[in-house]
Design a protein around this motif. Structure first.
Motif, PDB file in Angstrom:
ATOM      1  N   LEU A 258       0.851  -1.229   0.059  1.00  0.00           N
ATOM      2  CA  LEU A 258      -0.209   0.006  -0.425  1.00  0.00           C
ATOM      3  C   LEU A 258       0.810   0.982  -0.173  1.00  0.00           C
ATOM      4  O   LEU A 258       1.720   0.962   0.407  1.00  0.00           O
ATOM      5  CB  LEU A 258      -0.786  -0.384   1.221  1.00  0.00           C
ATOM      6  N   GLY A 259       0.360   2.167  -0.945  1.00  0.00           N
ATOM      7  CA  GLY A 259       1.774   3.554  -0.494  1.00  0.00           C
ATOM      8  C   GLY A 259       0.840   4.714  -0.809  1.00  0.00           C
ATOM      9  O   GLY A 259      -0.847   4.820  -1.319  1.00  0.00           O
ATOM     10  N   MET A 260       1.137   6.067   0.009  1.00  0.00           N
ATOM     11  CA  MET A 260       0.412   6.912  -1.229  1.00  0.00           C
ATOM     12  C   MET A 260       1.602   8.258  -0.870  1.00  0.00           C
ATOM     13  O   MET A 260       3.031   7.682  -0.313  1.00  0.00           O
ATOM     14  CB  MET A 260      -0.143   7.913   0.024  1.00  0.00           C
ATOM     15  N   GLY A 261       2.106   8.888  -1.648  1.00  0.00           N
ATOM     16  CA  GLY A 261       2.167   9.562  -1.660  1.00  0.00           C
ATOM     17  C   GLY A 261       2.526  11.153  -2.715  1.00  0.00           C
ATOM     18  O   GLY A 261       0.938  11.904  -3.561  1.00  0.00           O
ATOM     19  N   GLY A 262       3.357  12.638  -2.722  1.00  0.00           N
ATOM     20  CA  GLY A 262       3.048  13.929  -3.503  1.00  0.00           C
ATOM     21  C   GLY A 262       3.914  14.493  -3.313  1.00  0.00           C
ATOM     22  O   GLY A 262       4.754  14.132  -2.970  1.00  0.00           O
ATOM     23  N   ARG A 263       3.562  15.604  -4.135  1.00  0.00           N
ATOM     24  CA  ARG A 263       4.741  17.046  -4.547  1.00  0.00           C
ATOM     25  C   ARG A 263       4.718  17.979  -3.335  1.00  0.00           C
ATOM     26  O   ARG A 263       2.846  18.746  -3.463  1.00  0.00           O
ATOM     27  CB  ARG A 263       4.144  17.260  -5.752  1.00  0.00           C
ATOM     28  N   THR A 264       4.813  18.239  -2.544  1.00  0.00           N
ATOM     29  CA  THR A 264       4.537  19.803  -1.580  1.00  0.00           C
ATOM     30  C   THR A 264       5.396  19.994  -1.580  1.00  0.00           C
ATOM     31  O   THR A 264       5.008  21.818  -1.937  1.00  0.00           O
ATOM     32  CB  THR A 264       4.503  18.775  -0.111  1.00  0.00           C
ATOM     33  N   ALA A 265       7.277  19.851  -2.135  1.00  0.00           N
ATOM     34  CA  ALA A 265       7.788  21.337  -2.189  1.00  0.00           C
ATOM     35  C   ALA A 265       8.386  21.447  -3.782  1.00  0.00           C
ATOM     36  O   ALA A 265       8.744  22.123  -3.516  1.00  0.00           O
ATOM     37  CB  ALA A 265       8.889  21.402  -1.040  1.00  0.00           C
ATOM     38  N   ARG A 266       7.722  19.957  -4.139  1.00  0.00           N
ATOM     39  CA  ARG A 266       8.561  20.133  -5.545  1.00  0.00           C
ATOM     40  C   ARG A 266       7.678  21.040  -5.930  1.00  0.00           C
ATOM     41  O   ARG A 266       7.222  20.029  -7.254  1.00  0.00           O
ATOM     42  CB  ARG A 266       8.827  18.294  -5.514  1.00  0.00           C
ATOM     43  N   TYR A 383       1.145   5.609  -7.501  1.00  0.00           N
ATOM     44  CA  TYR A 383       1.055   6.079  -7.694  1.00  0.00           C
ATOM     45  C   TYR A 383      -1.153   5.435  -7.791  1.00  0.00           C
ATOM     46  O   TYR A 383      -1.560   6.691  -8.694  1.00  0.00           O
ATOM     47  CB  TYR A 383       2.014   6.270  -9.454  1.00  0.00           C
ATOM     48  N   THR A 384      -1.617   4.695  -7.926  1.00  0.00           N
ATOM     49  CA  THR A 384      -2.028   4.031  -8.018  1.00  0.00           C
ATOM     50  C   THR A 384      -3.462   4.802  -7.026  1.00  0.00           C
ATOM     51  O   THR A 384      -3.955   4.203  -7.104  1.00  0.00           O
ATOM     52  CB  THR A 384      -2.352   2.106  -8.660  1.00  0.00           C
ATOM     53  N   GLY A 385      -3.095   4.301  -5.493  1.00  0.00           N
ATOM     54  CA  GLY A 385      -3.547   4.452  -4.542  1.00  0.00           C
ATOM     55  C   GLY A 385      -4.353   3.673  -4.135  1.00  0.00           C
ATOM     56  O   GLY A 385      -5.439   3.344  -3.401  1.00  0.00           O
ATOM     57  N   GLN A 386      -3.242   2.262  -4.129  1.00  0.00           N
ATOM     58  CA  GLN A 386      -4.373   1.194  -4.285  1.00  0.00           C
ATOM     59  C   GLN A 386      -3.543  -0.029  -3.884  1.00  0.00           C
ATOM     60  O   GLN A 386      -2.343   0.280  -3.774  1.00  0.00           O
ATOM     61  CB  GLN A 386      -4.662   0.600  -6.142  1.00  0.00           C
ATOM     62  N   ARG A 387      -4.015  -1.430  -2.785  1.00  0.00           N
ATOM     63  CA  ARG A 387      -3.124  -2.486  -2.621  1.00  0.00           C
ATOM     64  C   ARG A 387      -2.695  -2.871  -4.667  1.00  0.00           C
ATOM     65  O   ARG A 387      -3.801  -3.666  -4.949  1.00  0.00           O
ATOM     66  CB  ARG A 387      -4.136  -3.715  -1.968  1.00  0.00           C
TER      67      ARG A 387
END
Length: 433
Positions: A258-266, A383-387
């Motif tokens: 599972l995972g999550m992420g994004g662009r906050t400072a970049r 990337y997918t927000g999926q398992r």
């Protein structure tokens, strides 16, 4: 043949056995001199030459290549200042261009250092082994499942040819880590339950666009900021801490992530398209789990470590240059200072194996593929927000440039979380408009 997690494990077992037996192919049988070819003359490639030369006086750099002539020339000039005529590359053995590596492989070098961006690693590794060269392959070794499959095949070919293959996952060659892992294996923290991989700090380097550069040339100069070349921060950098955790856990292959992420400072100019934060949980068949945290946000708390939690204690591994490694709990331990850095020792192991006359053979193909694939799995889960399962990730193949030339357009990979999905089970991915 379709590759599943089970067949991956079977191939890995074969490579693990290969690392313990076999006869290395020694090219320089009539002389102790070994000739090195350098594929990629950037900072990591030049650093690898320094490391190799620092532990072995009987090596010479006789061929090199890069896609940028100015970078190659600057690198070689700097190395000549330090090592003199041991840098024996001349105008006839320095090659420039996307396919210049083939000319290095066609030369009489005994061993090659693969230090280009990781997008190119599977092909250069495959071709180097096919050409009969011993290999030092920088991490990571691929950017997608298709590349991992190619790497596994190359590692198996290396075993068949008795060619030594050493990975740039340097923490495996850092003596304090080796001592800690040995104690974990002997039960110093009891049963290993879970692990955490931290790689959190500020932003990596970036390079501005140079007037007149094509888009391909700009992205290749600024490669660490584009995911088609660098495969996200988790695979480019956090891989070191994930690799340590996997090593401590017995090198298992995850079932899913599972995972999550994004662009906050970049968000500024020249920051490319990669995430600056990512969190993952990797699940294993025996119920254990590994958590991974990656971050590149200036001003935030920084940490670079692998934490392994057991029923009787915790092991902390801070990497090759930071203090604070050791074991706490029922059997505390603090490692001493290493005589060689991990970067030096990995080259010593490779060069000694080549010269061993059949007494030593090393093939790191198993764990370098497993650790890289784990990071790719984590990227796709974010990337997918999926398992995402291991089989789904191993079937994944990223878009590649239509051609490798300065006029070609680099691929654009969608990475907005939740807008990326599995198109057909075990067959690929598509973007949701």
């Amino acid at each position: 043949m379709k590759q599943t997690r089970r067949s991956f494990l079977a191939a890995s077992a074969v490579l693990s056995a290969a690392a313990l037996s076999g006869v290395p192919r020694v090219h320089a049988s009539e002389s102790s001199l070994l000739k090195i070819g350098l594929i990629g003359c950037g900072g990591r490639g030049s650093g690898a030459i320094v490391d190799a030369f620092s532990v072995d006086p009987q090596v010479k750099l006789t061929a090199a290549c890069d896609i940028f002539p100015e970078r190659a020339n600057a690198s070689l000039e700097g190395l000549k200042v330090k090592f003199g005529d041991r840098i024996a590359v001349n105008k006839d053995s320095l090659f420039i261009g996307f396919d210049a590596y083939k000319k290095v492989l066609a030369s009489d070098v005994d061993v090659v250092i693969l230090a280009t961006p990781q997008h190119f690693r599977p092909v250069t590794l495959r071709d180097a082994i096919a050409a009969g060269k011993h290999v030092f392959a920088e991490k990571p070794v691929a950017v997608d499942g298709a590349g991992i499959r190619m790497v596994l095949a190359a590692a198996e070919m290396a075993k068949e040819k008795k060619l030594n293959l050493v990975s740039g996952l340097v923490n495996r060659y850092h003596m304090p880590n080796i001592e800690i892992i040995k104690r974990i294996q002997d039960g110093a923290i009891g049963k290993v339950i879970s692990a955490r991989a931290h790689r959190m700090g500020g932003q990596l380097w970036k390079r501005p666009r140079i007037e007149g550069d094509s888009e391909m040339k700009y992205q290749m100069r600024n490669w660490v900021n584009f995911n088609w070349i660098a495969s996200e921060y988790i695979n480019d950098v956090t891989i070191h801490q994930i690799d340590l955790c996997l090593w401590a856990m017995g090198d298992p292959t995850p079932v899913a992530a599972l995972g999550m992420g994004g662009r906050t400072a970049r968000r500024g100019i020249d920051t490319g398209d990669m995430y600056d934060c990512m969190a993952n949980t990797f699940e294993f068949e025996d119920g254990r789990f590994l958590m991974s945290y990656s971050r590149q946000i200036p001003g935030s708390w920084s940490d670079c470590a692998a934490y392994v939690h057991g029923s009787e204690g915790t092991a902390t591994m801070k990497g090759t240059w930071l203090k604070g490694s050791g074991i706490s709990g029922a059997h505390p331990f603090e490692p001493g200072k290493a005589a060689l850095t991990g970067n030096q020792y990995e080259h010593k192991v490779l060069l000694d194996a080549i010269r061993s006359g059949g007494n030593v053979y090393v093939n790191n193909g198993k764990y370098m593929a497993n650790s890289t694939m784990t990071c790719i799995l984590g990227k796709l889960a974010a990337y997918t927000g999926q398992r995402v399962t291991w089989e789904e990730a191993l079937a994944y193949e990223e878009k590649k440039p239509d051609a490798y030339s300065w006029d070609a357009l680099p691929p654009t990979l969608p990475n907005e979380q939740g807008l990326y999905k599995i198109a057909v089970p075990n067959a690929g991915w598509e973007y949701l408009n």
